[in-house]
Design an enzyme around this catalytic site. Structure first.
Site, short mmCIF file in Angstrom:
data_model
loop_
_atom_site.label_atom_id
_atom_site.label_comp_id
_atom_site.label_asym_id
_atom_site.label_seq_id
_atom_site.Cartn_x
_atom_site.Cartn_y
_atom_site.Cartn_z
N ILE A 200 5.93 7.72 -14.61
CA ILE A 200 5.19 6.28 -15.53
C ILE A 200 4.16 5.80 -13.77
O ILE A 200 5.15 5.63 -12.99
CB ILE A 200 6.42 5.29 -15.98
CG1 ILE A 200 6.72 5.13 -17.04
CG2 ILE A 200 5.04 3.60 -16.41
CD1 ILE A 200 5.94 6.02 -17.79
N ARG B 135 -15.75 10.11 26.30
CA ARG B 135 -15.81 11.56 26.89
C ARG B 135 -16.48 11.57 27.80
O ARG B 135 -15.79 12.27 28.93
CB ARG B 135 -16.07 12.64 25.93
CG ARG B 135 -16.28 14.20 26.27
CD ARG B 135 -16.56 14.93 25.28
NE ARG B 135 -16.25 16.69 25.75
CZ ARG B 135 -17.76 16.94 26.19
NH1 ARG B 135 -18.00 16.31 26.85
NH2 ARG B 135 -17.03 17.91 26.43
N HIS C 299 5.41 -1.96 -16.69
CA HIS C 299 5.09 -1.78 -14.59
C HIS C 299 4.61 -2.65 -13.57
O HIS C 299 5.46 -3.58 -12.56
CB HIS C 299 4.01 -0.51 -14.50
CG HIS C 299 3.96 -0.11 -12.39
ND1 HIS C 299 4.56 0.27 -12.45
CD2 HIS C 299 2.57 -0.87 -12.15
CE1 HIS C 299 3.57 0.35 -10.95
NE2 HIS C 299 2.90 -0.46 -11.62
N PRO D 155 0.21 -1.26 0.19
CA PRO D 155 -0.05 0.21 -0.04
C PRO D 155 1.04 0.75 -0.13
O PRO D 155 1.52 1.17 1.01
CB PRO D 155 -1.01 -0.18 1.69
CG PRO D 155 -0.91 -1.82 1.88
CD PRO D 155 0.59 -2.33 1.06
N LEU D 156 1.06 2.12 -1.02
CA LEU D 156 1.89 3.13 -1.21
C LEU D 156 1.72 4.01 -0.08
O LEU D 156 0.55 4.30 -0.14
CB LEU D 156 1.92 3.76 -2.59
CG LEU D 156 1.60 2.66 -3.54
CD1 LEU D 156 1.25 3.14 -4.77
CD2 LEU D 156 3.72 1.97 -3.67
N HIS E 16 -13.47 9.83 23.16
CA HIS E 16 -14.79 10.43 22.69
C HIS E 16 -15.45 8.70 21.62
O HIS E 16 -15.58 9.57 20.36
CB HIS E 16 -14.75 11.18 22.01
CG HIS E 16 -13.81 12.49 22.63
ND1 HIS E 16 -13.12 12.43 23.25
CD2 HIS E 16 -14.31 13.62 22.51
CE1 HIS E 16 -12.51 13.56 24.13
NE2 HIS E 16 -13.33 14.63 24.02
N HIS F 117 -18.54 13.67 14.13
CA HIS F 117 -17.68 13.20 15.39
C HIS F 117 -17.64 11.77 16.39
O HIS F 117 -17.21 12.13 16.98
CB HIS F 117 -17.43 14.22 16.66
CG HIS F 117 -16.06 15.61 15.87
ND1 HIS F 117 -16.79 16.21 14.60
CD2 HIS F 117 -15.33 16.21 16.55
CE1 HIS F 117 -15.62 17.35 14.58
NE2 HIS F 117 -14.52 17.05 14.83
N ARG G 39 -11.78 7.96 29.74
CA ARG G 39 -10.33 8.54 28.73
C ARG G 39 -9.51 9.10 30.24
O ARG G 39 -8.53 9.20 30.38
CB ARG G 39 -10.45 10.15 27.96
CG ARG G 39 -11.80 10.73 28.53
CD ARG G 39 -11.92 11.72 27.45
NE ARG G 39 -12.82 13.12 27.93
CZ ARG G 39 -12.59 14.53 27.96
NH1 ARG G 39 -11.87 14.51 27.31
NH2 ARG G 39 -13.31 15.09 28.87
N ASN H 265 10.41 7.91 -12.52
CA ASN H 265 10.49 7.53 -13.46
C ASN H 265 9.59 8.13 -14.66
O ASN H 265 9.04 7.51 -15.93
CB ASN H 265 10.14 6.19 -13.65
CG ASN H 265 9.07 5.68 -12.90
OD1 ASN H 265 8.36 6.08 -13.16
ND2 ASN H 265 8.99 4.05 -11.92
#
Length: 657
Positions: A189, A519, A264, A117-118, A460, A472, A356, A187
């Site tokens: 490409i 929270r 590639h 995964p790049l 949270h 959120h 928390r 490269n």
């Protein structure tokens, strides 16, 4: 200076990549062919490593962030003397062999991290470089630079397009990680065609200079002497990480497919391979590794000498600083100190405390006795309660602290924590709101895949956060995270269970642990235990022969307890079960599970989250299969029907059926 044997080694790597991808009929030949010169010069002249001991503590780390170019790494490992036989290369991408399609650190000796995964490898490398600086600051003494190594990275255009690499690069430049060197394979490409399709307007070197990196360039990857020179220059720290633009031609020297997307991600084909080998003057059979190339490239002797010299320095260090040396040995071995959990806090029944906040107290108690515990938050330390009191901040060029300030960079935080764990010697944690695990999830997944002992402090955790509203308020997140293999999701009911959650996270070495914390204040219940977390589930309120079981997690355990009292008034015997960690409960013997959740006894689940997955444990569900709203948390629980009365009514309806 380069010679014919160097060129023979480079071409051996190229031809192995062509042959392996062709035999597998899948893979990525072009990038290994193009980058073979850099890989060869780095691994045979500059990388401090020992093929006979891939886990040597003071080795340089090499990260192939462009994990699709795995055959480059496998060729280098084989040629330089690692335990990766040619037979494994012949079986590239085949089941049961140590050459998977993308590098996996738990499969192949010498692979530092799992990439593909790049951007992930880039983030991991920043964590590794940071780990080196943190450990050096803690353990090095004048005349005893016992922690002193570099992190080298090969990154692609795709790595640089991914947001995680930008987050990580920004933080690396801010911190001044000057033993980090990244080579950008320019490269031009991508799979779809030339990079101009989506990556043309920015000046990448200017971007990295703006991040605070030193920038260098090499115009021809086939110029071994130029590569050698830039590697020497990059190895001299100047207070900044180093970014090197390396111009390559993907698939060189394949005559019709070089410099095209066709090189590639697919086999070149027999005719193209024959033509490429002819251009190299290569007349050997398939999968040939010339003995002269192997002998010239083998790094076992050089690596053994490097490690032996370091071990001599380590012995001198132990003589001068025996306590530090013993401590260094302990942290590198990953052992917790004796009595590490002797001072964990206890909490008075009946008091109300957000988990928390309880977590912050437990974290600081652990930090007193576990100095390798380091971590931080994505600009939410005060909300997450993750500051280690008195430990100081890590900042630009200052690595004596233990509090990491990740900024608003959730993805980089998780990737960097992976790198810290991969490096060894540290126990990392990262924190944000539970809803923002969406930003960090790819790195969390890789931590689970690699079995890294990273702790995520995610606060949270429900509509209980209240007024910030549905953007959120996590709803589907617990279900999604529980679906991830090897991730332990722990949602403690109260402060007492929070102690158990942290104890489990610190003793777990086979994978990451995520703490989902409230929270809002929740009461410390009579009947909860820290030990119950390790069991995954247990009875908080018991009944020998229950009419119904109410099973809940987190802040809904007190609601289930109130519902049990309402049912008791109607002469209905209810057992209340806290199920803080599904994964741990699932590991228990089925007979133990049945003893807690007896077959034939109706079960009601209670959780302020999506009910998806609860059918495994319960018959009916009190939950939230929609997004939340903005209001005080008490109003939200009432509005959405997550109340003791609603739970009791659900139990009565179930019993009446």
């Amino acid at each position: 200076m380069s010679n014919d044997l160097d060129l023979l080694g480079v071409n051996t790597i190229r031809t192995l990549a062509m042959d392996a991808v062709e035999a597998a009929q899948s893979g990525h030949p072009g990038t290994p062919m193009a980058l073979a010169p850099l890989g060869y010069v780095l691994w045979t002249r500059h990388l401090a490593h020992n093929p006979a001991d891939p886990t040597w503590a003071n080795r340089d780390r090499f990260v192939l962030s462009a994990g699709h170019a795995s055959m480059l790494l496998y060729g280098l490992l084989h040629l330089t003397g690692y335990d990766l036989p040619l037979e494994d290369i012949k079986q590239f991408r085949q089941l049961g062999h140590r050459t998977p399609g993308h590098p996996e650190n738990f499969v192949t000796p010498g692979v530092e991290t799992t990439t593909g995964p790049l951007g992930q490898g880039f983030g991991n490398a920043v964590g590794m470089a940071l780990a080196e600086r943190l450990l050096a600051s803690r353990f090095n003494r004048p005349g005893h630079e016992i922690i002193d190594h570099r992190t080298w990275v090969l990154a692609s255009d795709g790595d640089l397009m991914e947001g995680v690499s930008s987050e990580a690069s920004s933080l690396a430049g801010h911190l001044g990680l000057d033993k980090l060197v990244v080579f950008w394979d320019d490269n031009r490409i991508t799979i779809d065609g030339r990079t101009e399709l989506a990556f043309s307007s920015e000046d990448v070197l200017a971007r990295y200079a703006a991040y605070g990196w030193r920038t260098l360039s090499v115009e021809d990857c086939n110029d071994l002497d130029a590569l050698d020179q830039v590697l020497k220059e990059a190895a001299v720290p100047d207070g900044r990480p180093t970014f090197v633009r390396l111009r390559t031609i993907i698939g060189w020297p394949a005559p019709t497919k070089q410099d095209t997307a066709a090189a590639h991600g697919a086999p070149l084909g027999a005719d193209e391979i024959a033509a490429a080998k002819a251009a190299l003057g290569w007349e050997e059979p398939l999968f040939t590794v010339p003995e002269a190339a192997r002998e010239h490239a083998d790094q076992t002797a050089r690596g053994g000498t490097l490690q032996a010299r370091w071990e001599e320095r380590l012995a001198a260090y132990a003589d001068a600083h025996p306590d530090l040396a013993a401590e260094l040995e302990r942290v590198l071995a990953g052992r917790l100190p004796d009595g590490w959990d002797a001072d964990l806090p206890t909490f008075e029944t009946g008091t109300a405390l957000a988990t928390r906040k309880a977590s912050g107290k437990v974290l600081n108690a652990i930090a007193e006795r576990v100095p390798e515990l380091v971590g931080g938050s994505c600009d939410l330390a005060a909300s997450n309660n993750t500051d280690i009191a008195g430990a100081g901040d890590v900042g630009p060029g200052a690595f004596a602290g233990r509090n990491l300030r990740f900024g608003v960079r959730e993805h980089a935080m998780a990737a960097i924590c992976n790198g810290l764990a991969l490096h060894g010697g540290l126990r990392p944690f990262g924190a944000t709101f539970l809803v923002f695990t969406d930003y960090a999830r790819p790195s969390i997944r890789l931590a689970a895949l690699m079995g890294l002992p990273v702790t995520y402090v995610m606060t949270h955790d429900s509509i209980g956060l209240g007024e910030d509203g549905p953007t959120h308020q996590p709803v589907e997140h617990l279900a999604a995270l529980r679906a991830m293999p090897n991730l332990h999701v722990v949602r403690p009911a109260d402060a007492t269970e929070t102690v158990g959650a942290w104890r489990h996270a610190l003793t777990r070495t086979s994978g990451p642990t995520l703490l989902a914390l409230t929270r809002q204040g929740v009461p410390v219940l009579e009947g909860t235990t820290a030990e119950g977390v390790t069991a995954g589930g247990y009875a908080v309120i018991d009944a020998d022969e229950p009419d119904v079981v109410l099973v809940a997690t987190g802040s809904e355990v007190p609601i289930a307890a109130e519902a049990a009292a309402l049912l008791d008034a109607d002469a209905v015997a209810a057992r209340v079960v806290s199920l803080p960690c599904w994964e741990l409960f699932d590991e228990r013997d089925p007979a133990e599970q049945d003893a807690l959740l007896p077959p034939g006894v109706p079960v009601v689940s209670v959780e302020a989250a999506a009910t998806f997955g609860w059918s495994r444990w319960a018959d009916v569900h009190v939950g939230l299969d929609r997004f939340g709203a903005s209001a005080p948390w008490q109003d939200l629980y009432e509005h959405f029907g997550i109340t003791a009365l609603a739970v009791a009514d659900a139990a009565r309806d179930l019993l009446d059926d």
